[in-house]
Design a protein around this motif. Structure first.
Motif, short mmCIF file in Angstrom:
data_model
loop_
_atom_site.label_atom_id
_atom_site.label_comp_id
_atom_site.label_asym_id
_atom_site.label_seq_id
_atom_site.Cartn_x
_atom_site.Cartn_y
_atom_site.Cartn_z
N UNK A 1 -1.84 10.64 0.35
CA UNK A 1 -0.91 11.50 -0.37
C UNK A 1 -0.07 10.65 -1.30
N UNK A 2 -0.28 10.79 -2.59
CA UNK A 2 0.45 10.01 -3.57
C UNK A 2 1.57 10.79 -4.21
N UNK A 3 2.25 10.16 -5.14
CA UNK A 3 3.41 10.78 -5.79
C UNK A 3 3.09 11.38 -7.15
N UNK A 4 1.95 11.02 -7.73
CA UNK A 4 1.62 11.52 -9.05
C UNK A 4 2.28 10.76 -10.18
N UNK A 5 2.71 9.52 -9.91
CA UNK A 5 3.33 8.70 -10.96
C UNK A 5 2.22 7.99 -11.73
N UNK B 1 0.81 -1.21 0.00
CA UNK B 1 0.00 0.00 0.00
C UNK B 1 0.84 1.26 0.00
N UNK B 2 2.15 1.13 0.12
CA UNK B 2 3.01 2.30 0.16
C UNK B 2 3.08 3.01 -1.17
N UNK B 3 3.32 4.31 -1.13
CA UNK B 3 3.47 5.08 -2.36
C UNK B 3 4.76 4.71 -3.04
N UNK B 4 4.79 4.73 -4.37
CA UNK B 4 6.04 4.54 -5.08
C UNK B 4 6.93 5.75 -4.88
N UNK C 1 5.12 17.14 -13.95
CA UNK C 1 6.58 17.03 -13.84
C UNK C 1 7.05 15.72 -13.22
N UNK C 2 6.13 14.84 -12.84
CA UNK C 2 6.51 13.58 -12.19
C UNK C 2 6.69 12.48 -13.23
N UNK C 3 7.79 11.75 -13.13
CA UNK C 3 7.97 10.56 -13.96
C UNK C 3 8.32 10.83 -15.40
#
Length: 441
Positions: A390-394, A50-53, A417-419
């Motif tokens: 709260x995610x990373x947007x990947x 379940x962790x964010x990348x 700007x992510x990935x």
């Protein structure tokens, strides 16, 4: 990574970090699906963390970053009209794409990273004997295939073919792999990861091979390629390998364990592979088998109480969006994590475009899910499809492919700007190509 919520498996899965080559060489994104400590490849309880990348570092070789997103809520997307709801075909009328970054513009960004990612990451991974390396290699195959589809330039297809030919060339008989848990006559690779050391791991193979079959289908469906002796010879060899040493191998080793996986995203990889094979094979019996797998995962999982279609429900935060949980039969929030939702969307976009199961109405709801729930405003990214966390947007590996259906979403992706890497740029270019061809809903 594997989910701490998986059935009968205690503990929390380790978060998978990208290799140094990915961070500074600019290859891919996070590895969202990796084995849990102590879990073997024969364990059919594989799930996800379940962790964010990890957010990807664009890398020193990237062109100047695009302008920042306007700090405003995402534009709303109107639901599909009733007439469209019953259609699984692409929209018939092209939506204006004036003002979007062109295919050529995306290709310039792509080329700025193309060789550095090739030499630092994708080429060595393709020559590895370690199946775990194929996981990230998937992104290189997908990005190059997408850029070929966008531009028609065979240099990109040739690079994807190089990676696949390298993998196939290094495959060994299961019986010859010292620690294989199968020891049969199929060809494959052993994992060098410490937690699956020496084992044959279906996840690593399927995660990569969905993009192998998509590349092969491009050859099959492009007369200039299929009629070319050089491409046809590679196609025939790689299709035969795939049918026997990918699909047949894991199907006969145990479909309930290795094809009909314990969550949405891992099962979707096999639906993707089977979909592509069903459109390439000339064998009627094989075709029926492939379509059975696709239909089962879409509608009627034989070993679970649900299916991809059965998981979908109206979002509790936006009635024009979808909500779904990764665990079969679950309707509980927060639902599917965004990192792994990419895998589901990679399959569904291609199935929709092939006219199988997923309608324009479905895709409109998925667009709203990304554009309004997961990504409500500039710099705000949810970790789950209900908009929480709260995610990373990947979004590289699937969600960004929804840009092919909606100009407003594609315009936002220009400023994201992510990935940013060749997978992102290749698929963004393909989005524009398809929008220009009339794919907007």
């Amino acid at each position: 990574m594997f989910d701490s919520r998986r059935r009968n498996t205690p503990g929390i899965a380790l978060t998978s970090l990208m290799s140094l080559a990915l961070l500074v060489g600019g290859a891919c994104g996070p590895n969202p699906e990796t084995p849990a400590p102590g879990e073997t490849a024969t364990d059919n309880r594989e799930a996800t963390s379940p962790g964010s990348p990890e957010a990807i570092n664009p890398g020193a070789e990237e062109l100047a970053p695009p302008s920042a997103e306007m700090d405003a809520p995402a534009p709303s997307v109107a639901p599909t009209s009733p007439e469209e709801a019953g259609s699984s075909s692409l929209g018939s009328t092209a939506q204006a794409v004036t003002g979007l970054r062109t295919v050529a513009g995306w290709e310039t960004l792509f080329l700025n990273r193309w060789n550095s990612e090739h030499t630092s990451s994708f080429l060595p991974k393709s020559n590895s004997l370690d199946s775990w390396q194929f996981y990230d290699l998937a992104y290189g195959i997908d990005g190059n295939t997408a850029m070929y589809r966008a531009t028609g330039k065979t240099q990109y297809l040739d690079r994807a073919l190089l990676y696949v030919n390298n993998m196939v060339g290094h495959a060994k008989s299961s019986a010859s792999l010292p620690r294989s848990q199968f020891k049969d006559g199929y060809l494959g690779w052993a994992s060098a990861r410490s937690d699956t050391l020496g084992q044959e791991v279906p996840l690593f193979e399927s995660y990569c091979w969905r993009y192998v079959t998509r590349m092969l289908r491009v050859i099959k469906e492009t007369p200039a390629l299929y009629g070319n002796a050089t491409y046809r010879a590679q196609y025939d060899k790689l299709l035969a390998f795939t049918e026997k040493n990918m699909f047949e191998k894991w199907n006969k080793r145990g479909a309930n364990s290795y094809l009909y996986r314990v969550n949405t995203h891992m099962a979707s990889h096999w639906a993707y592979i089977a979909l592509d094979l069903s459109r390439m094979t000339t064998d009627a019996t094989k075709k029926a088998t492939y379509l059975t797998v696709v239909n089962n995962i879409n509608r009627d999982m034989p070993n679970n109480s649900s299916s991809l279609r059965g998981q979908l429900m109206t979002s509790m935060v936006n009635p024009s969006a979808y909500f779904w949980a990764a665990e079969w039969g679950s309707k509980s929030r927060p639902g599917q994590d965004v990192a792994h939702g990419n895998g589901v969307m990679a399959y569904i976009t291609e199935a929709h475009d092939a006219g199988m199961e997923w309608t324009n109405a479905d895709m409109s709801k998925f667009v709203v899910t990304l554009n309004n729930v997961i990504w409500p405003s500039a710099g705000r990214y949810a970790n789950y499809v209900d908009g929480t966390g709260s995610g990373t947007g990947w979004f590289n590996d699937g969600l960004m492919k929804l840009g092919r259906y909606n100009v407003a979403l594609q315009r936002r992706l220009e400023t994201h700007s992510v990935g940013q890497n060749t997978q992102y740029y290749g698929n963004a270019a393909l989005n524009v190509k398809l929008l220009d061809s009339g794919s907007a809903l």
